[in-house]
Design a protein around this motif. Structure first.
Motif, PDB file in Angstrom:
ATOM      1  N   ARG A   1      67.570  77.571  26.292  1.00  0.00           N
ATOM      2  CA  ARG A   1      67.965  76.295  25.667  1.00  0.00           C
ATOM      3  C   ARG A   1      68.762  76.521  24.393  1.00  0.00           C
ATOM      4  N   GLY A   2      68.820  77.775  23.968  1.00  0.00           N
ATOM      5  CA  GLY A   2      69.564  78.067  22.736  1.00  0.00           C
ATOM      6  C   GLY A   2      68.682  78.056  21.498  1.00  0.00           C
ATOM      7  N   THR A   3      67.361  77.963  21.698  1.00  0.00           N
ATOM      8  CA  THR A   3      66.453  77.884  20.545  1.00  0.00           C
ATOM      9  C   THR A   3      65.610  79.159  20.428  1.00  0.00           C
ATOM     10  N   TRP A   4      64.896  79.275  19.355  1.00  0.00           N
ATOM     11  CA  TRP A   4      63.996  80.410  19.103  1.00  0.00           C
ATOM     12  C   TRP A   4      62.882  79.922  18.194  1.00  0.00           C
ATOM     13  N   THR A   5      61.795  80.661  18.144  1.00  0.00           N
ATOM     14  CA  THR A   5      60.684  80.289  17.272  1.00  0.00           C
ATOM     15  C   THR A   5      60.274  81.520  16.453  1.00  0.00           C
ATOM     16  N   ILE A   6      59.344  81.278  15.557  1.00  0.00           N
ATOM     17  CA  ILE A   6      58.849  82.362  14.710  1.00  0.00           C
ATOM     18  C   ILE A   6      58.223  83.469  15.573  1.00  0.00           C
ATOM     19  N   ASP A   7      57.692  83.099  16.741  1.00  0.00           N
ATOM     20  CA  ASP A   7      57.094  84.116  17.618  1.00  0.00           C
ATOM     21  C   ASP A   7      58.149  85.058  18.194  1.00  0.00           C
ATOM     22  N   ASP A   8      59.384  84.568  18.317  1.00  0.00           N
ATOM     23  CA  ASP A   8      60.477  85.431  18.773  1.00  0.00           C
ATOM     24  C   ASP A   8      60.948  86.350  17.650  1.00  0.00           C
ATOM     25  N   LEU A   9      60.844  85.856  16.426  1.00  0.00           N
ATOM     26  CA  LEU A   9      61.333  86.632  15.278  1.00  0.00           C
ATOM     27  C   LEU A   9      60.333  87.695  14.833  1.00  0.00           C
ATOM     28  N   ARG A  10      59.057  87.311  14.857  1.00  0.00           N
ATOM     29  CA  ARG A  10      58.006  88.173  14.268  1.00  0.00           C
ATOM     30  C   ARG A  10      58.061  89.626  14.739  1.00  0.00           C
ATOM     31  N   PRO A  11      58.159  89.870  16.074  1.00  0.00           N
ATOM     32  CA  PRO A  11      58.124  91.277  16.527  1.00  0.00           C
ATOM     33  C   PRO A  11      59.330  92.102  16.073  1.00  0.00           C
ATOM     34  N   LEU A  12      60.381  91.424  15.595  1.00  0.00           N
ATOM     35  CA  LEU A  12      61.581  92.156  15.177  1.00  0.00           C
ATOM     36  C   LEU A  12      61.529  92.571  13.715  1.00  0.00           C
ATOM     37  N   VAL A  13      60.501  92.089  13.007  1.00  0.00           N
ATOM     38  CA  VAL A  13      60.363  92.472  11.599  1.00  0.00           C
ATOM     39  C   VAL A  13      59.570  93.770  11.548  1.00  0.00           C
ATOM     40  N   THR A  14      60.197  94.797  10.967  1.00  0.00           N
ATOM     41  CA  THR A  14      59.551  96.115  10.899  1.00  0.00           C
ATOM     42  C   THR A  14      59.515  96.571   9.435  1.00  0.00           C
ATOM     43  N   ASP A  15      58.909  97.720   9.201  1.00  0.00           N
ATOM     44  CA  ASP A  15      58.891  98.193   7.807  1.00  0.00           C
ATOM     45  C   ASP A  15      60.267  98.705   7.374  1.00  0.00           C
ATOM     46  N   ARG A  16      61.253  98.715   8.308  1.00  0.00           N
ATOM     47  CA  ARG A  16      62.629  99.060   7.929  1.00  0.00           C
ATOM     48  C   ARG A  16      63.495  97.815   7.690  1.00  0.00           C
ATOM     49  N   THR A  17      62.946  96.635   7.931  1.00  0.00           N
ATOM     50  CA  THR A  17      63.738  95.417   7.730  1.00  0.00           C
ATOM     51  C   THR A  17      63.987  95.220   6.242  1.00  0.00           C
ATOM     52  N   ARG A  18      65.263  95.149   5.866  1.00  0.00           N
ATOM     53  CA  ARG A  18      65.593  94.981   4.446  1.00  0.00           C
ATOM     54  C   ARG A  18      66.181  93.626   4.137  1.00  0.00           C
ATOM     55  N   VAL A  19      66.840  93.013   5.150  1.00  0.00           N
ATOM     56  CA  VAL A  19      67.488  91.717   4.962  1.00  0.00           C
ATOM     57  C   VAL A  19      67.171  90.847   6.177  1.00  0.00           C
ATOM     58  N   ILE A  20      66.757  89.593   5.927  1.00  0.00           N
ATOM     59  CA  ILE A  20      66.653  88.626   7.030  1.00  0.00           C
ATOM     60  C   ILE A  20      67.557  87.453   6.650  1.00  0.00           C
ATOM     61  N   ALA A  21      68.621  87.254   7.450  1.00  0.00           N
ATOM     62  CA  ALA A  21      69.596  86.196   7.159  1.00  0.00           C
ATOM     63  C   ALA A  21      69.604  85.199   8.301  1.00  0.00           C
ATOM     64  N   PHE A  22      69.506  83.915   7.987  1.00  0.00           N
ATOM     65  CA  PHE A  22      69.403  82.916   9.060  1.00  0.00           C
ATOM     66  C   PHE A  22      69.829  81.551   8.542  1.00  0.00           C
ATOM     67  N   ALA A  23      70.262  80.719   9.493  1.00  0.00           N
ATOM     68  CA  ALA A  23      70.661  79.352   9.136  1.00  0.00           C
ATOM     69  C   ALA A  23      69.416  78.489   8.964  1.00  0.00           C
ATOM     70  N   HIS A  24      69.404  77.714   7.893  1.00  0.00           N
ATOM     71  CA  HIS A  24      68.318  76.742   7.684  1.00  0.00           C
ATOM     72  C   HIS A  24      68.345  75.715   8.811  1.00  0.00           C
ATOM     73  N   VAL A  25      69.563  75.215   9.095  1.00  0.00           N
ATOM     74  CA  VAL A  25      69.770  74.291  10.213  1.00  0.00           C
ATOM     75  C   VAL A  25      70.965  74.820  11.008  1.00  0.00           C
ATOM     76  N   SER A  26      70.787  74.989  12.310  1.00  0.00           N
ATOM     77  CA  SER A  26      71.895  75.496  13.136  1.00  0.00           C
ATOM     78  C   SER A  26      72.985  74.451  13.279  1.00  0.00           C
ATOM     79  N   ASN A  27      74.237  74.886  13.196  1.00  0.00           N
ATOM     80  CA  ASN A  27      75.340  73.942  13.350  1.00  0.00           C
ATOM     81  C   ASN A  27      75.638  73.627  14.813  1.00  0.00           C
ATOM     82  N   VAL A  28      74.920  74.283  15.746  1.00  0.00           N
ATOM     83  CA  VAL A  28      75.133  73.991  17.170  1.00  0.00           C
ATOM     84  C   VAL A  28      73.899  73.322  17.787  1.00  0.00           C
ATOM     85  N   THR A  29      72.744  73.936  17.580  1.00  0.00           N
ATOM     86  CA  THR A  29      71.533  73.389  18.206  1.00  0.00           C
ATOM     87  C   THR A  29      70.813  72.395  17.300  1.00  0.00           C
TER      88      THR A  29
END
Ligand code: PMP
Length: 423
Positions: free
Chosen positions: A161-189
């Protein structure tokens, strides 16, 4: 806002009272650029007529007046987004602001800024995390940063559907993650990101957060201190303000860590032929002659929006957005991108018309005096993931009425038969 109130506000915007193709204009392209009310146009003209001057250096009266206006504008804008005035740096736009952050981190990674910038340093093996739904302005600068530093760019994949949730993001955060950049509100969805959860996750691994607030600050109450993000960016032209100006917000300690990506006049302390020392933030991010009339007009836009009430604007647009999603999606052959009851959404709707290209859709709507956007909306990876090259986006604002949405829905229901796509 009631429809009657939205109509009343519409009268504040001279451009919206025009006829287009002999009919009243239904402007549903606020997501690309918003129009400006007379109060904002007047504020800029008044400044240009009476106070215009370069700021900060001149000792003459106009320079002093312009400097006063410029710094007062900074305070107004800071208050509008819940920041301190010295956490607000004027930029050319959101794209520019995001580049300032990414290029500043690249400079820190090369050792610029010395020990003070060490917390921002990236190297091989470090990770930058974004989402697959980002606007190119919040994607390409991170690709460049990854190339410059050897860091890895990772992304949160969207679903069908073009969406994602915190559960999709969580596993991608590791102890090497230094920057998380994201739109507050998507300009498409229109998806509204779970900022608090992301800030908490980022803090748990010591990553910084960069918020693309382009589609949130104009449309809903936003308080950067309460959100707790490290950096944020937005543009004047999307919030009833002028073009050519945008804002970089940085939490004070983060701005102090960030080396300037652009150098030159107005941002220096002492220059010798051998080396230069820079001013403190936010001034060191403001190289060159500044967009002063634009800053004054952006402050006028903040005042205008505050007087109406950002809560009221948000509620109005969310109701219109929900209506667009439900009713557009109910039309045969129309699919709204990001139609997902499990995520909160803003007041825009991008949709795909089976068998008709988005550019034809938008031309057809234009003939009915309805202005929408067609294309990939600077989000090619998202469209590619959904198996399309383009979509049509209708986006609302404080002047949008249910009558305009009615007109959109009526026109959209005739499109497929007009183009023979229903046969
Ligand atoms: N991010 C988002 C979500 C946007 O909608 C836009 C504008 N389309 C931008 C970034 C870039 O803003 P600007 O073009 O004003 O720099």
């Amino acid at each position: 806002l009631t429809d009657a109130r939205a109509l009343e506000l519409r009268a504040d915007f001279p451009i919206l009272s025009q006829q287009v193709h002999g009919k009243p204009l239904a402007y549903l392209d606020f997501g690309a650029t918003a129009q400006r009310p007379q109060a904002v146009l007047d504020a800029e003209l008044e400044f240009l007529t009476r106070h215009n001057s370069a700021v900060h250096r001149g000792a003459h009266e106009l320079a002093a007046l312009a400097t006063g206006d410029f710094e007062e504008a900074r305070e107004v804008v800071a208050e509008f987004v819940g920041a301190d005035f010295d956490e607000i740096a004027w930029q050319a736009g959101a794209t520019d602001a995001l580049n300032t952050v990414a290029n500043g981190i690249a400079a820190a990674s090369r050792g610029r800024g010395g020990a003070a910038s060490a917390p921002l340093r990236l190297g091989a093996g470090d990770e930058i995390l974004i989402t697959e739904a980002e606007h190119h302005a919040n994607l390409v600068p991170w690709q460049e940063l990854a190339l410059a530093t050897g860091a890895t760019l990772r992304y949160v994949p969207v679903n069908d559907r073009g969406t994602w949730t915190i559960d999709d993001l969580r596993p991608l955060v590791t102890d090497r993650t230094r920057v998380i950049a994201f739109a507050h509100v998507s300009n498409v969805t229109g998806l509204i990101a779970p900022v608090a959860e992301i800030v908490e996750l980022a803090a748990s691994v010591g990553a910084i957060t960069v918020l693309d607030a382009c589609q949130s600050v104009p449309h809903r109450p936003v308080n950067f201190h309460e959100l707790g993000v490290d950096f944020a960016a937005f543009s004047g032209h999307k919030m009833a303000g002028p073009n050519g100006i945008g804002v970089l917000y940085g939490r004070r300690e983060r701005l102090e860590q960030l080396p300037p990506a652009r150098t030159g006049g107005s941002m220096i302390e002492i220059v010798t032929m051998a080396e230069t020392t820079f001013m403190a933030p936010p001034t060191r991010f403001e190289a060159g002659t500044q967009p002063v009339s634009q800053a004054v007009a952006l402050a006028a836009a903040c005042r205008y929006l505050s007087a109406i009430g950002m809560d009221a604007i948000r509620d109005h647009e969310e109701a219109l957005g929900a209506r667009m999603v439900a009713e557009l999606n109910a039309i045969e052959g129309i699919t709204v991108i990001g139609n997902d009851a499990s995520v909160p959404r803003s007041g825009l709707a991008a949709f795909i018309v089976d068998g008709v290209h988005a550019h034809d859709v938008s031309q057809y709507l234009d003939a009915a005096s309805i202005a929408v956007r067609a294309g990939h909306h600077c989000a090619q990876p998202l469209h590619r993931r959904l198996g399309v090259t383009a979509s049509t986006r209708a986006s609302s604002y404080l002047t949008t009425t249910n009558a305009e949405i009615d007109a959109l829905l009526e026109a959209v229901s005739g499109i497929r038969s007009y183009f023979g796509a229903d046969r």
